[in-house]
Write a protein that holds these residues in place. Structure first.
Motif, PDB file in Angstrom:
ATOM      1  N   ASN A 161      24.960  51.585  23.576  1.00 17.43           N
ATOM      2  CA  ASN A 161      24.029  52.806  23.808  1.00 17.43           C
ATOM      3  C   ASN A 161      22.892  53.310  24.192  1.00 17.43           C
ATOM      4  O   ASN A 161      23.212  54.181  22.558  1.00 17.43           O
ATOM      5  CB  ASN A 161      25.576  53.831  25.311  1.00 17.43           C
ATOM      6  N   ARG A 162      21.873  53.000  24.536  1.00 22.10           N
ATOM      7  CA  ARG A 162      21.185  54.032  23.764  1.00 22.10           C
ATOM      8  C   ARG A 162      20.822  55.734  23.730  1.00 22.10           C
ATOM      9  O   ARG A 162      21.207  56.946  22.963  1.00 22.10           O
ATOM     10  CB  ARG A 162      19.770  54.183  24.259  1.00 22.10           C
ATOM     11  N   ALA A 163      21.417  56.170  25.056  1.00 18.38           N
ATOM     12  CA  ALA A 163      21.699  57.421  25.353  1.00 18.38           C
ATOM     13  C   ALA A 163      22.432  58.096  24.818  1.00 18.38           C
ATOM     14  O   ALA A 163      22.499  59.215  23.891  1.00 18.38           O
ATOM     15  CB  ALA A 163      21.889  57.204  27.049  1.00 18.38           C
ATOM     16  N   PHE A 164      23.856  56.800  23.889  1.00 16.96           N
ATOM     17  CA  PHE A 164      25.108  57.818  23.336  1.00 16.96           C
ATOM     18  C   PHE A 164      24.581  58.012  21.526  1.00 16.96           C
ATOM     19  O   PHE A 164      24.673  58.745  21.227  1.00 16.96           O
ATOM     20  CB  PHE A 164      25.799  56.281  23.385  1.00 16.96           C
ATOM     21  N   VAL A 165      23.524  56.884  21.607  1.00 21.67           N
ATOM     22  CA  VAL A 165      22.799  57.587  20.110  1.00 21.67           C
ATOM     23  C   VAL A 165      22.080  58.212  20.145  1.00 21.67           C
ATOM     24  O   VAL A 165      22.220  58.343  19.133  1.00 21.67           O
ATOM     25  CB  VAL A 165      22.479  55.819  19.917  1.00 21.67           C
ATOM     26  N   GLU A 166      21.367  58.504  21.176  1.00 17.54           N
ATOM     27  CA  GLU A 166      20.045  59.235  21.051  1.00 17.54           C
ATOM     28  C   GLU A 166      20.842  60.907  21.252  1.00 17.54           C
ATOM     29  O   GLU A 166      20.949  62.278  20.427  1.00 17.54           O
ATOM     30  CB  GLU A 166      18.955  59.515  21.771  1.00 17.54           C
ATOM     31  N   ALA A 167      22.407  60.903  21.977  1.00 22.25           N
ATOM     32  CA  ALA A 167      23.438  62.110  21.966  1.00 22.25           C
ATOM     33  C   ALA A 167      23.627  62.237  20.770  1.00 22.25           C
ATOM     34  O   ALA A 167      23.190  63.650  19.936  1.00 22.25           O
ATOM     35  CB  ALA A 167      24.151  61.675  23.255  1.00 22.25           C
ATOM     36  N   LEU A 168      24.229  61.318  19.978  1.00 24.11           N
ATOM     37  CA  LEU A 168      24.340  61.540  18.449  1.00 24.11           C
ATOM     38  C   LEU A 168      23.773  61.714  17.493  1.00 24.11           C
ATOM     39  O   LEU A 168      23.136  63.175  17.028  1.00 24.11           O
ATOM     40  CB  LEU A 168      25.050  60.150  17.788  1.00 24.11           C
ATOM     41  N   ASP A 169      22.046  61.973  17.552  1.00 21.94           N
ATOM     42  CA  ASP A 169      21.297  62.216  16.873  1.00 21.94           C
ATOM     43  C   ASP A 169      20.898  63.158  16.940  1.00 21.94           C
ATOM     44  O   ASP A 169      20.438  64.743  15.989  1.00 21.94           O
ATOM     45  CB  ASP A 169      19.923  61.509  16.969  1.00 21.94           C
ATOM     46  N   LYS A 170      21.071  63.771  18.640  1.00 18.77           N
ATOM     47  CA  LYS A 170      21.068  65.395  18.838  1.00 18.77           C
ATOM     48  C   LYS A 170      22.427  66.252  18.204  1.00 18.77           C
ATOM     49  O   LYS A 170      21.829  67.157  17.810  1.00 18.77           O
ATOM     50  CB  LYS A 170      20.777  65.115  20.154  1.00 18.77           C
ATOM     51  N   TYR A 171      22.612  66.250  18.654  1.00 19.73           N
ATOM     52  CA  TYR A 171      24.973  66.395  17.975  1.00 19.73           C
ATOM     53  C   TYR A 171      23.729  67.048  16.451  1.00 19.73           C
ATOM     54  O   TYR A 171      24.409  67.084  15.766  1.00 19.73           O
ATOM     55  CB  TYR A 171      25.443  65.532  18.232  1.00 19.73           C
ATOM     56  N   PHE A 172      23.915  65.916  15.679  1.00 24.45           N
ATOM     57  CA  PHE A 172      23.354  66.059  14.174  1.00 24.45           C
ATOM     58  C   PHE A 172      21.835  66.668  13.630  1.00 24.45           C
ATOM     59  O   PHE A 172      22.219  67.842  12.770  1.00 24.45           O
ATOM     60  CB  PHE A 172      23.532  64.820  13.198  1.00 24.45           C
TER      61      PHE A 172
END
Length: 210
Positions: A161-172
């Motif tokens: 899931n691209r959206a999930f990975v990008e949300a993880l990137d934004k988290y960090f």
């Protein structure tokens, strides 16, 4: 004359429309809450792995052993991740993680779940690298051979899931940037469906093994 039946029908339709709108809003809010909880859980897991690596180094006074070129089945940038679970290195006080390793590969911890499947510790530079995977690059973009200081990363794979990975990137990192920051992202468009791997920077290694 007031048609009560008609009014009741209209009121019912309005009420249903309101409830329908509320259910959509509630559904979206619920999905967002579930997504946020999953991002937080994976982010926590990744940072716990990073802490485990740091504790290994504190206890043993060395990096996690490096997989040598003699092991032709492995890339030379991988470390023996299974030393976080079991090791004979002097000073070792683990296990440092509570995972059950379901695989037999000593360069990773394999987890029996949908995603992420594997936890891997590797060495790489902290220069700009990541983004779209290309066979031609062959991971030379992250090379830390020679004078470039090697850093350790927690590699977590695979994600669909691209959206999930990008949300993880934004988290960090606060922004989506596959190529820099504390978290790097690699997009594997040569796989079908496209998959993603994420790389969380732990810090510099004691030695380079370059």
């Amino acid at each position: 004359m007031l048609n009560k039946g008609a009014m009741f029908g209209l009121d019912a339709r309005i009420a249903l429309a309101i409830f329908g709108a509320l259910s959509v809003i509630s559904g979206a809010a619920l999905y967002s809450a579930i997504q946020h909880a999953k991002v937080t859980a994976i982010a926590t897991e990744i940072t716990e792995v990073a802490k485990a690596v740091e504790q290994f180094m504190l206890d043993t006074g060395q990096d996690i052993p490096h997989i040598t070129e003699a092991d032709k089945s492995k890339t030379s940038d991988l470390l023996y991740t299974d030393h976080l679970i079991s090791s004979t290195v002097q000073g070792w006080k683990g296990p440092y993680l509570a995972f059950t390793d379901t695989g037999s590969n000593n360069d990773r911890i394999e987890i029996d779940r949908n995603e992420p499947k594997n936890i891997i510790i590797l060495r790489a530079s902290n220069k700009t690298w990541g983004g779209l995977h290309t066979v031609a690059a062959n991971f030379t973009d992250w090379s830390c051979a020679g004078a470039i200081k090697c850093h350790m990363y927690v590699l977590s794979e695979w994600y669909d899931n691209r959206a999930f990975v990008e949300a993880l990137d934004k988290y960090f990192d606060g922004v989506v940037d596959y190529n820099s920051g504390r978290l790097r992202v690699r997009e594997w468009d040569n796989l079908s469906p496209v998959k993603f791997t994420v790389y969380y920077e732990i810090g510099p290694m004691m030695g380079n093994y370059g």
